[in-house]
Design a protein around this motif. Structure first.
Motif, PDB file in Angstrom:
ATOM      1  N   ASN A  37      15.420  54.129  12.682  1.00 31.21           N
ATOM      2  CA  ASN A  37      16.674  53.627  13.114  1.00 31.21           C
ATOM      3  C   ASN A  37      17.391  52.603  12.233  1.00 31.21           C
ATOM      4  O   ASN A  37      18.717  52.765  11.765  1.00 31.21           O
ATOM      5  CB  ASN A  37      16.674  52.827  14.488  1.00 31.21           C
ATOM      6  CG  ASN A  37      16.589  53.736  15.846  1.00 31.21           C
ATOM      7  OD1 ASN A  37      17.327  54.789  15.632  1.00 31.21           O
ATOM      8  ND2 ASN A  37      15.995  53.539  16.754  1.00 31.21           N
ATOM      9  N   LEU A  38      16.651  51.772  11.690  1.00 34.00           N
ATOM     10  CA  LEU A  38      17.114  50.806  10.624  1.00 34.00           C
ATOM     11  C   LEU A  38      17.601  51.463   9.433  1.00 34.00           C
ATOM     12  O   LEU A  38      18.841  51.365   8.773  1.00 34.00           O
ATOM     13  CB  LEU A  38      15.979  49.966  10.006  1.00 34.00           C
ATOM     14  CG  LEU A  38      15.644  48.967  11.259  1.00 34.00           C
ATOM     15  CD1 LEU A  38      14.413  48.136  10.895  1.00 34.00           C
ATOM     16  CD2 LEU A  38      16.729  48.054  11.747  1.00 34.00           C
ATOM     17  N   LEU A  39      16.764  52.637   8.998  1.00 32.83           N
ATOM     18  CA  LEU A  39      17.130  53.353   7.597  1.00 32.83           C
ATOM     19  C   LEU A  39      18.528  54.223   7.871  1.00 32.83           C
ATOM     20  O   LEU A  39      19.287  54.372   7.062  1.00 32.83           O
ATOM     21  CB  LEU A  39      15.953  54.436   7.453  1.00 32.83           C
ATOM     22  CG  LEU A  39      14.807  53.763   6.914  1.00 32.83           C
ATOM     23  CD1 LEU A  39      13.686  54.834   6.630  1.00 32.83           C
ATOM     24  CD2 LEU A  39      15.100  52.910   5.520  1.00 32.83           C
ATOM     25  N   LEU A  40      18.600  54.808   9.228  1.00 34.60           N
ATOM     26  CA  LEU A  40      19.756  55.413   9.603  1.00 34.60           C
ATOM     27  C   LEU A  40      21.044  54.746   9.483  1.00 34.60           C
ATOM     28  O   LEU A  40      22.099  55.188   9.033  1.00 34.60           O
ATOM     29  CB  LEU A  40      19.788  56.125  10.930  1.00 34.60           C
ATOM     30  CG  LEU A  40      18.643  57.445  11.257  1.00 34.60           C
ATOM     31  CD1 LEU A  40      18.408  57.591  12.777  1.00 34.60           C
ATOM     32  CD2 LEU A  40      19.003  58.589  10.474  1.00 34.60           C
ATOM     33  N   ASP A 225      24.345  52.463  18.050  1.00 29.14           N
ATOM     34  CA  ASP A 225      24.096  53.615  17.645  1.00 29.14           C
ATOM     35  C   ASP A 225      24.032  53.588  16.270  1.00 29.14           C
ATOM     36  O   ASP A 225      25.174  53.013  15.548  1.00 29.14           O
ATOM     37  CB  ASP A 225      25.225  54.619  18.188  1.00 29.14           C
ATOM     38  CG  ASP A 225      24.934  56.050  18.062  1.00 29.14           C
ATOM     39  OD1 ASP A 225      24.424  56.350  16.614  1.00 29.14           O
ATOM     40  OD2 ASP A 225      25.283  56.895  18.924  1.00 29.14           O
ATOM     41  N   PRO A 226      22.886  54.020  15.376  1.00 27.02           N
ATOM     42  CA  PRO A 226      23.004  53.938  14.132  1.00 27.02           C
ATOM     43  C   PRO A 226      23.794  54.751  13.273  1.00 27.02           C
ATOM     44  O   PRO A 226      24.126  54.581  12.127  1.00 27.02           O
ATOM     45  CB  PRO A 226      21.561  53.869  13.582  1.00 27.02           C
ATOM     46  CG  PRO A 226      20.794  54.642  14.965  1.00 27.02           C
ATOM     47  CD  PRO A 226      21.892  54.735  15.989  1.00 27.02           C
ATOM     48  N   THR A 227      24.262  55.804  13.881  1.00 31.44           N
ATOM     49  CA  THR A 227      24.886  56.916  12.826  1.00 31.44           C
ATOM     50  C   THR A 227      26.244  57.447  13.468  1.00 31.44           C
ATOM     51  O   THR A 227      27.101  58.141  12.778  1.00 31.44           O
ATOM     52  CB  THR A 227      24.046  58.373  13.285  1.00 31.44           C
ATOM     53  OG1 THR A 227      23.893  58.704  14.449  1.00 31.44           O
ATOM     54  CG2 THR A 227      22.723  58.162  12.659  1.00 31.44           C
ATOM     55  N   GLY A 269      18.624  59.939  24.133  1.00 30.91           N
ATOM     56  CA  GLY A 269      18.351  58.841  23.823  1.00 30.91           C
ATOM     57  C   GLY A 269      19.033  57.601  24.176  1.00 30.91           C
ATOM     58  O   GLY A 269      20.360  57.904  23.873  1.00 30.91           O
ATOM     59  N   THR A 270      18.642  56.469  24.601  1.00 28.12           N
ATOM     60  CA  THR A 270      19.482  55.547  25.005  1.00 28.12           C
ATOM     61  C   THR A 270      20.267  54.662  23.707  1.00 28.12           C
ATOM     62  O   THR A 270      20.992  53.835  23.908  1.00 28.12           O
ATOM     63  CB  THR A 270      18.724  54.237  25.599  1.00 28.12           C
ATOM     64  OG1 THR A 270      17.903  53.763  25.084  1.00 28.12           O
ATOM     65  CG2 THR A 270      18.345  55.247  26.991  1.00 28.12           C
ATOM     66  N   ARG A 271      19.808  54.953  22.440  1.00 26.61           N
ATOM     67  CA  ARG A 271      20.679  54.391  21.239  1.00 26.61           C
ATOM     68  C   ARG A 271      21.920  55.469  20.910  1.00 26.61           C
ATOM     69  O   ARG A 271      22.423  55.490  19.716  1.00 26.61           O
ATOM     70  CB  ARG A 271      19.815  54.361  19.996  1.00 26.61           C
ATOM     71  CG  ARG A 271      19.309  52.726  20.032  1.00 26.61           C
ATOM     72  CD  ARG A 271      18.512  52.435  18.951  1.00 26.61           C
ATOM     73  NE  ARG A 271      17.940  51.331  18.980  1.00 26.61           N
ATOM     74  CZ  ARG A 271      18.582  50.006  18.426  1.00 26.61           C
ATOM     75  NH1 ARG A 271      19.596  50.194  17.953  1.00 26.61           N
ATOM     76  NH2 ARG A 271      17.852  48.954  18.292  1.00 26.61           N
ATOM     77  N   ASP A 272      22.137  56.747  21.669  1.00 29.52           N
ATOM     78  CA  ASP A 272      22.993  57.785  21.341  1.00 29.52           C
ATOM     79  C   ASP A 272      24.245  57.301  22.281  1.00 29.52           C
ATOM     80  O   ASP A 272      24.050  57.344  23.588  1.00 29.52           O
ATOM     81  CB  ASP A 272      22.439  59.116  21.770  1.00 29.52           C
ATOM     82  CG  ASP A 272      23.195  60.240  21.431  1.00 29.52           C
ATOM     83  OD1 ASP A 272      24.478  59.957  21.140  1.00 29.52           O
ATOM     84  OD2 ASP A 272      22.849  61.332  21.645  1.00 29.52           O
ATOM     85  N   ARG A 298      14.133  56.001  25.787  1.00 25.36           N
ATOM     86  CA  ARG A 298      14.353  54.467  25.206  1.00 25.36           C
ATOM     87  C   ARG A 298      14.486  54.488  23.791  1.00 25.36           C
ATOM     88  O   ARG A 298      13.654  54.591  22.913  1.00 25.36           O
ATOM     89  CB  ARG A 298      13.313  53.628  25.956  1.00 25.36           C
ATOM     90  CG  ARG A 298      13.720  52.054  25.650  1.00 25.36           C
ATOM     91  CD  ARG A 298      13.371  51.232  26.754  1.00 25.36           C
ATOM     92  NE  ARG A 298      11.902  51.126  27.035  1.00 25.36           N
ATOM     93  CZ  ARG A 298      11.021  50.132  26.483  1.00 25.36           C
ATOM     94  NH1 ARG A 298      11.528  49.174  25.979  1.00 25.36           N
ATOM     95  NH2 ARG A 298       9.821  50.317  27.069  1.00 25.36           N
ATOM     96  N   ASP A 299      15.559  53.766  23.170  1.00 28.73           N
ATOM     97  CA  ASP A 299      15.885  53.297  21.804  1.00 28.73           C
ATOM     98  C   ASP A 299      15.840  54.391  21.098  1.00 28.73           C
ATOM     99  O   ASP A 299      15.489  54.171  19.746  1.00 28.73           O
ATOM    100  CB  ASP A 299      14.947  52.092  21.581  1.00 28.73           C
ATOM    101  CG  ASP A 299      15.343  50.681  22.085  1.00 28.73           C
ATOM    102  OD1 ASP A 299      16.587  50.696  22.544  1.00 28.73           O
ATOM    103  OD2 ASP A 299      14.548  49.850  22.211  1.00 28.73           O
ATOM    104  N   GLN A 300      15.983  55.793  21.656  1.00 28.79           N
ATOM    105  CA  GLN A 300      16.187  56.836  20.508  1.00 28.79           C
ATOM    106  C   GLN A 300      17.544  57.394  20.221  1.00 28.79           C
ATOM    107  O   GLN A 300      18.394  57.134  20.940  1.00 28.79           O
ATOM    108  CB  GLN A 300      15.491  58.173  21.167  1.00 28.79           C
ATOM    109  CG  GLN A 300      13.815  57.873  21.186  1.00 28.79           C
ATOM    110  CD  GLN A 300      13.188  57.482  19.856  1.00 28.79           C
ATOM    111  OE1 GLN A 300      13.166  58.086  19.249  1.00 28.79           O
ATOM    112  NE2 GLN A 300      12.572  56.232  20.196  1.00 28.79           N
TER     113      GLN A 300
END
Length: 324
Positions: A37-40, A225-227, A269-272, A298-300
């Protein structure tokens, strides 16, 4: 094996979503997932979606430098054949050992309707072909803004109808990720409305089901959301809609009818920032009598089921069992 039996040990159920049997407590994401997630977040994906102008610039760049759609990374033991159907390039992949008696998968790639099929998609197609022993049909559908939903959805549905006819008694699964999952759902709604057979199963990975991205909670989710970001997704939806309203079921199939559709297995996922739409999609389909499995972890992030993390590998193993 019935897809209804594939209940994830990591299933997470938000308030208002009902599962049977009850979902177990969702564990914390793996260390690999947290690092990923950090890299994304360091990659430029989110910048390209930060505004309508950034999205338009990306579309112009892609028009000047079109990406290749040729298969890469299928791996050993997979044969690929290119055909043309309705003017579209369509690839068939099959196990090199032979395809007699194989089940079928139509794979519809993601990319916001503006990006071409990517190497990660082809690797996933190769995995399904090799490990599940299926024939994959991969339409290289034209992209927005030169092609829009009023043409892409019916043409995709026609390809699926022909595949269903040709497959006979073999199982046919439609697998789509992101925009491709939205296209899969819209195509199945189109088939249903015209009295055609449904596939045996839809597998929807982080589906783009509502192009308006207008839920109040999505603004907060977008910060995690990382992306993805909302303005770019809305602009991509507008380009794909063309002369149609973005709320039309071709672009936002969440607004379509759900009666008599194929069973669905949904991964989100809940980061989407799109995940609330997946929850609503599952609820509406269940209310219409459709069999649904929602795997909300969770947190995907968006498209985690295709990523090189323990959660992604677990999701892909579930998909391979479902399509085999």
């Amino acid at each position: 094996m019935s897809v209804a039996r594939l209940v994830s040990a990591l299933q997470f159920c938000p308030v208002g979503c009902v599962f049977s049997p009850p979902a177990r407590r969702d564990p914390a994401p793996s260390l690999q997932s947290r690092v990923f997630n950090l890299l994304l977040g360091l990659l430029p994906y989110k910048e390209q979606l930060a505004s309508a102008e950034a999205m338009q610039a990306q579309v112009q760049k892609l028009a000047l430098q079109p990406a290749s759609f040729e298969p890469v990374g299928l791996g050993r033991g997979v044969d690929a054949i290119l055909t043309k159907m309705g003017g579209w390039p369509v690839y068939y992949t099959a196990p090199s050992s032979g395809h007699e008696g194989c089940n079928h998968v139509m794979f519809l790639h993601g990319g916001g309707y503006i990006n071409e099929i990517a190497p990660a998609h082809w690797r996933f197609v190769g995995q399904m072909t090799r490990k599940a022993g299926v024939v994959c049909v991969v339409p290289v559908y034209p992209l927005a803004p030169r092609a829009t939903a009023k043409d892409v959805v019916p043409a995709t549905a026609e390809l699926l109808r022909m595949l269903l006819e040709d497959a006979g008694s073999a199982k046919v699964t439609v697998v789509g990720n992101s925009a491709g999952a939205g296209l899969a759902l819209a195509a199945c709604q189109w088939l249903r409305d015209r009295g055609h057979r449904q596939p045996n199963l839809m597998v929807l990975i982080s589906p783009a089901a509502d192009a308006s991205v207008g839920r109040p909670e999505q603004a907060e989710i977008a910060t995690r959301d990382p992306t993805q970001d909302i303005p770019g997704i809305v602009e991509a939806g507008r380009l794909y809609a063309g002369e149609l309203d973005v709320g039309h079921p071709f672009i936002s199939p969440l607004n379509g009818a759900f009666r008599s559709l194929a069973p669905m297995t949904i991964f989100s996922g809940t980061r989407d920032l799109l995940y609330p739409d997946s929850v609503d999609l599952a609820a509406r389909a269940r209310a219409a009598g459709v069999s649904v499995e929602l795997h909300l972890w969770r947190d995907q992030p968006h498209n985690y089921a295709m990523m090189p993390t323990p959660e992604g590998r677990r999701a892909r193993a579930m998909i391979l069992r479902a399509v085999a």
